[in-house]
Write a protein that holds these residues in place. Structure first.
Motif, PDB file in Angstrom:
ATOM      1  N   ALA A  13       0.828  -1.207   0.000  1.00  0.00           N
ATOM      2  CA  ALA A  13       0.000   0.000   0.000  1.00  0.00           C
ATOM      3  C   ALA A  13       0.861   1.256   0.000  1.00  0.00           C
ATOM      4  CB  ALA A  13      -0.926  -0.005   1.212  1.00  0.00           C
ATOM      5  N   LYS A  14       1.917   1.260   0.801  1.00  0.00           N
ATOM      6  CA  LYS A  14       2.818   2.423   0.856  1.00  0.00           C
ATOM      7  C   LYS A  14       3.472   2.674  -0.492  1.00  0.00           C
ATOM      8  CE  LYS A  14       7.017   4.203   3.095  1.00  0.00           C
ATOM      9  NZ  LYS A  14       8.073   3.981   4.112  1.00  0.00           N
ATOM     10  N   HIS A  15       4.011   1.637  -1.089  1.00  0.00           N
ATOM     11  CA  HIS A  15       4.684   1.786  -2.375  1.00  0.00           C
ATOM     12  C   HIS A  15       3.726   2.249  -3.461  1.00  0.00           C
ATOM     13  CE1 HIS A  15       8.110  -1.130  -1.032  1.00  0.00           C
ATOM     14  NE2 HIS A  15       8.247   0.084  -0.541  1.00  0.00           N
ATOM     15  N   GLY A  16       2.485   1.778  -3.382  1.00  0.00           N
ATOM     16  CA  GLY A  16       1.489   2.230  -4.353  1.00  0.00           C
ATOM     17  C   GLY A  16       1.279   3.732  -4.262  1.00  0.00           C
ATOM     18  N   GLU A  17       1.158   4.267  -3.042  1.00  0.00           N
ATOM     19  CA  GLU A  17       0.971   5.710  -2.873  1.00  0.00           C
ATOM     20  C   GLU A  17       2.208   6.488  -3.314  1.00  0.00           C
ATOM     21  OE1 GLU A  17      -0.783   7.317   0.657  1.00  0.00           O
ATOM     22  OE2 GLU A  17      -1.920   5.478   1.073  1.00  0.00           O
ATOM     23  N   LEU A  18       3.392   5.954  -3.005  1.00  0.00           N
ATOM     24  CA  LEU A  18       4.622   6.642  -3.403  1.00  0.00           C
ATOM     25  C   LEU A  18       4.776   6.688  -4.917  1.00  0.00           C
ATOM     26  CD1 LEU A  18       7.120   5.246  -0.727  1.00  0.00           C
ATOM     27  CD2 LEU A  18       6.097   7.522  -0.808  1.00  0.00           C
ATOM     28  N   HIS A  19       4.462   5.588  -5.585  1.00  0.00           N
ATOM     29  CA  HIS A  19       4.576   5.553  -7.044  1.00  0.00           C
ATOM     30  C   HIS A  19       3.564   6.493  -7.704  1.00  0.00           C
ATOM     31  CE1 HIS A  19       7.682   2.572  -7.442  1.00  0.00           C
ATOM     32  NE2 HIS A  19       7.015   1.693  -6.696  1.00  0.00           N
ATOM     33  N   ARG A  20       2.353   6.530  -7.157  1.00  0.00           N
ATOM     34  CA  ARG A  20       1.358   7.467  -7.707  1.00  0.00           C
ATOM     35  C   ARG A  20       1.808   8.907  -7.506  1.00  0.00           C
ATOM     36  NH1 ARG A  20      -2.056   3.474  -5.615  1.00  0.00           N
ATOM     37  NH2 ARG A  20      -2.352   4.565  -3.624  1.00  0.00           N
ATOM     38  N   GLY A  21       2.417   9.173  -6.365  1.00  0.00           N
ATOM     39  CA  GLY A  21       2.917  10.516  -6.111  1.00  0.00           C
ATOM     40  C   GLY A  21       4.065  10.895  -7.023  1.00  0.00           C
ATOM     41  N   LEU A  22       4.875   9.916  -7.400  1.00  0.00           N
ATOM     42  CA  LEU A  22       5.995  10.179  -8.301  1.00  0.00           C
ATOM     43  C   LEU A  22       5.498  10.592  -9.681  1.00  0.00           C
ATOM     44  CD1 LEU A  22       9.128   9.975  -8.140  1.00  0.00           C
ATOM     45  CD2 LEU A  22       8.928   7.701  -9.166  1.00  0.00           C
ATOM     46  N   ILE A  23       4.424   9.951 -10.131  1.00  0.00           N
ATOM     47  CA  ILE A  23       3.848  10.262 -11.449  1.00  0.00           C
ATOM     48  C   ILE A  23       2.983  11.520 -11.384  1.00  0.00           C
ATOM     49  CG2 ILE A  23       2.426   9.384 -13.337  1.00  0.00           C
ATOM     50  CD1 ILE A  23       5.105   7.901 -12.882  1.00  0.00           C
ATOM     51  N   HIS A  24       2.210  11.635 -10.313  1.00  0.00           N
ATOM     52  CA  HIS A  24       1.319  12.799 -10.130  1.00  0.00           C
ATOM     53  C   HIS A  24       1.645  13.444  -8.778  1.00  0.00           C
ATOM     54  CE1 HIS A  24      -0.993  11.386 -13.568  1.00  0.00           C
ATOM     55  NE2 HIS A  24      -1.095  10.194 -12.994  1.00  0.00           N
ATOM     56  N   PRO A  25       2.643  14.310  -8.722  1.00  0.00           N
ATOM     57  CA  PRO A  25       3.118  14.861  -7.443  1.00  0.00           C
ATOM     58  C   PRO A  25       2.031  15.480  -6.567  1.00  0.00           C
ATOM     59  CG  PRO A  25       4.644  15.409  -9.199  1.00  0.00           C
ATOM     60  CD  PRO A  25       3.457  14.785  -9.858  1.00  0.00           C
ATOM     61  N   VAL A  26       1.028  16.097  -7.170  1.00  0.00           N
ATOM     62  CA  VAL A  26      -0.012  16.740  -6.355  1.00  0.00           C
ATOM     63  C   VAL A  26      -0.867  15.720  -5.620  1.00  0.00           C
ATOM     64  CG1 VAL A  26      -0.131  18.816  -7.780  1.00  0.00           C
ATOM     65  CG2 VAL A  26      -1.618  16.859  -8.306  1.00  0.00           C
ATOM     66  N   SER A  27      -0.798  14.457  -6.005  1.00  0.00           N
ATOM     67  CA  SER A  27      -1.606  13.425  -5.347  1.00  0.00           C
ATOM     68  C   SER A  27      -0.940  12.887  -4.083  1.00  0.00           C
ATOM     69  CB  SER A  27      -1.863  12.256  -6.308  1.00  0.00           C
ATOM     70  OG  SER A  27      -0.684  11.487  -6.509  1.00  0.00           O
ATOM     71  N   PHE A  28       0.322  13.266  -3.849  1.00  0.00           N
ATOM     72  CA  PHE A  28       1.009  12.779  -2.648  1.00  0.00           C
ATOM     73  C   PHE A  28       0.524  13.590  -1.457  1.00  0.00           C
ATOM     74  CE2 PHE A  28       4.706  12.463   0.270  1.00  0.00           C
ATOM     75  CZ  PHE A  28       4.620  11.110   0.503  1.00  0.00           C
ATOM     76  N   LEU A  29      -0.223  12.960  -0.584  1.00  0.00           N
ATOM     77  CA  LEU A  29      -1.007  13.671   0.424  1.00  0.00           C
ATOM     78  C   LEU A  29      -0.184  14.472   1.436  1.00  0.00           C
ATOM     79  CD1 LEU A  29      -3.762  10.958   0.949  1.00  0.00           C
ATOM     80  CD2 LEU A  29      -3.865  13.031  -0.447  1.00  0.00           C
TER      81      LEU A  29
END
Length: 517
Positions: free
Chosen positions: A74-90
């Motif tokens: 779950a953590k890696h999923g959020e980190l990878h999404r944040g890498l592609i879409h920085p504004v999504s990193f909470l």
């Protein structure tokens, strides 16, 4: 007090030589023509770095490893999404906007089920959900006033309308307004009351740190008259303990200024009697929840002169005399940048040999100014330092707190709300986590930004302060630290650690049953 001995200096030199030898051996072993050799050397270096991180000394059993794999996926999923879409990193967004998205996070949902250990810095004035506060506004005999200049809300429980003052010229019975106003006006009134309990988004937009503090102080003024009514205070404090239990917290050390506490007929309670009320509620709660424990830190406002401070000292001596176990220590609260420095009171504080200090210090972005409170906190023998945001600017203090096991109480969301940092990945606690300094996570005044318990701050810390590889051991270590650095006695800590371990392995089993089976 000596910061370093010759032995400590020699030990550091030995460690430095070992590291230099280690790095030299890696470089010497490199063969540009053989990538395998290079990658092995790289792995050695990254592994050595990883071993320095918070929690990496812990070993996971088979079941913990299973749950860890779920968490890390779950953590890696959020980190990878944040890498592609920085504004999504909470953690890069202000909590007030990120909160509803955090609550949908799988990482957060796992953390919410996890035992947290102890909550060591939380101010009584902001510890329950806003919804519960709103329910309390329907109690009988509550009068409301809109102040003459700022139109801020003030509350007072009374039999008859309170006397007019410079601030409040007119008081209305709140329940009468709700009975007589039309629907839309009542909606406006309730929204106004709710906003007076919280630092909502539009209050914080484009405000500097001083302006945020000004809003905070207005909220404190609103809440003091509200929470000062003894029957309401008892309901409120019971709910504080209830919400701690609900967030898997087994021990609480809350602080307070001991503001005016009164009865409907105007009777006022002394500071000693107020602490007696706290203890009465705590004992009632513990009669139904025997595994939960509570202590109190007397934390009056730092914006005072010498004579008022002398009164503080009399109060803390009295509280300690009659409540030595429950009254665990002393602090000074309020905005450091504009407040009185610890140095001003150092001579008098140094005389309180039998009282533990848990000073708020270094809650600032300034260097060599307000942050010098950190030096006084250390020299006065503080057991923990609240916030400690400026600690990484002072290497000698960092060495000292690590050597002497003085915990830094890290408040991720609070530091963001009060405009010390926007993106929590840039918080100085990142370095503290990376070097396994004595840290605990706490929540300050969570109700003011719509949070409660520790889960939100644990989430922000886990996602923003740790590396890609840091895992569930960080969270477990934070729980362990919270007990080790608490004000509990040795026997109380032993009991709390047994309870924590029991809760931890129950959490592991429940996670496996719900996720795997």
């Amino acid at each position: 007090m000596k910061f370093f001995s010759s032995h400590a200096t020699m030990a550091k030199q030995v460690i430095l030589l070992q590291l230099l030898y280690f790095f030299h051996s890696i470089v010497a072993s490199l063969d540009v023509g053989h990538n395998v050799t290079y990658l092995k050397s790289r792995d050695k270096l990254t592994e050595a770095d990883q071993l320095m991180h918070l929690g990496n000394k812990l070993k996971l059993n088979e079941k913990e490893t299973i749950v860890n794999n779920l968490l890390m996926k779950a953590k890696h999923g959020e980190l990878h999404r944040g890498l592609i879409h920085p504004v999504s990193f909470l953690p890069s967004s202000i909590f007030l906007k990120a909160k509803p998205f955090i609550e949908k996070s799988e990482v957060f949902q796992i953390i919410k089920r996890m035992p947290k250990g102890a909550l060591l810095r939380s101010h009584i004035i902001g510890m329950v959900s806003t919804a519960f506060l709103m329910d309390l506004t329907y109690m009988d005999n509550l009068f409301i006033c809109f102040t003459n200049y700022s139109k801020a809300i003030r509350f007072k429980f009374a039999i008859n309308p309170p006397n007019s003052t410079v601030e409040c010229g007119h008081w209305d019975l709140l329940n009468d307004l709700r009975l007589t106003w039309d629907y839309n006006d009542i909606l406006w009134l309730n929204a106004k009351i709710e906003s007076s309990f919280t630092l909502i988004v539009n209050k914080l937009k484009n405000l500097d740190v001083n302006a945020v503090w000004k809003n905070f102080q207005s909220i404190c003024a609103t809440l003091n008259g509200f929470l000062g009514y003894r029957p309401l205070l008892e309901k409120y404090l019971y709910q504080v303990f209830e919400e701690c239990i609900n967030d898997k917290i087994l021990h609480l050390e809350f602080s307070g200024t001991l503001p005016e506490t009164y009865e409907l007929d105007g009777k006022l309670y002394s500071e000693l009697e107020i602490v007696g009320i706290y203890q009465t509620v705590a004992k009632l709660f513990q009669s139904k929840n025997p595994d939960f424990s509570v202590k109190f830190i007397y934390a009056p406002n730092r914006f005072v002169n010498g004579s008022t401070f002398d009164q503080y000292l009399k109060t803390v001596k009295s509280l300690h005399k009659y409540n030595p176990d429950f009254m665990s220590g002393f602090d000074l609260v309020g905005q450091e940048d504009l407040g009185v420095d610890l140095l001003e009171f150092a001579d008098k504080l140094s005389q309180l040999k039998y009282v533990n200090f848990y000073f708020q210090a270094g809650e600032t972005n300034w260097n060599g100014m307000t942050d010098l409170n950190l030096f006084d906190a250390v020299l006065l023998g503080a057991k923990r330092i609240g916030h400690g945001y400026g600690i990484t600017k002072h290497p000698i203090l960092m060495d000292f707190i690590q050597k002497n096991k003085i915990a830094i109480e890290v408040n991720p969301i609070s530091n963001q709300i009060f405009n010390l940092v926007k993106d929590l990945r840039n918080h100085p606690a990142v370095e503290l986590f990376a070097r396994d300094y004595p840290v605990v996570i706490t929540n300050d005044v969570p109700n003011l930004w719509g949070a409660n318990g520790l889960s939100y701050d644990f989430y922000e810390a886990f996602m923003a302060f740790t590396s890609y590889s840091d895992d569930i051991r960080v969270l477990k270590q934070l729980g362990i630290n919270s007990i080790l650095y608490s004000a509990m006695s040795k026997s109380q800590k032993s009991r709390a650690m047994d309870l924590f371990n029991k809760q931890w392995y129950l959490f592991i089993d429940e996670m496996i049953n719900s996720y795997i089976k």
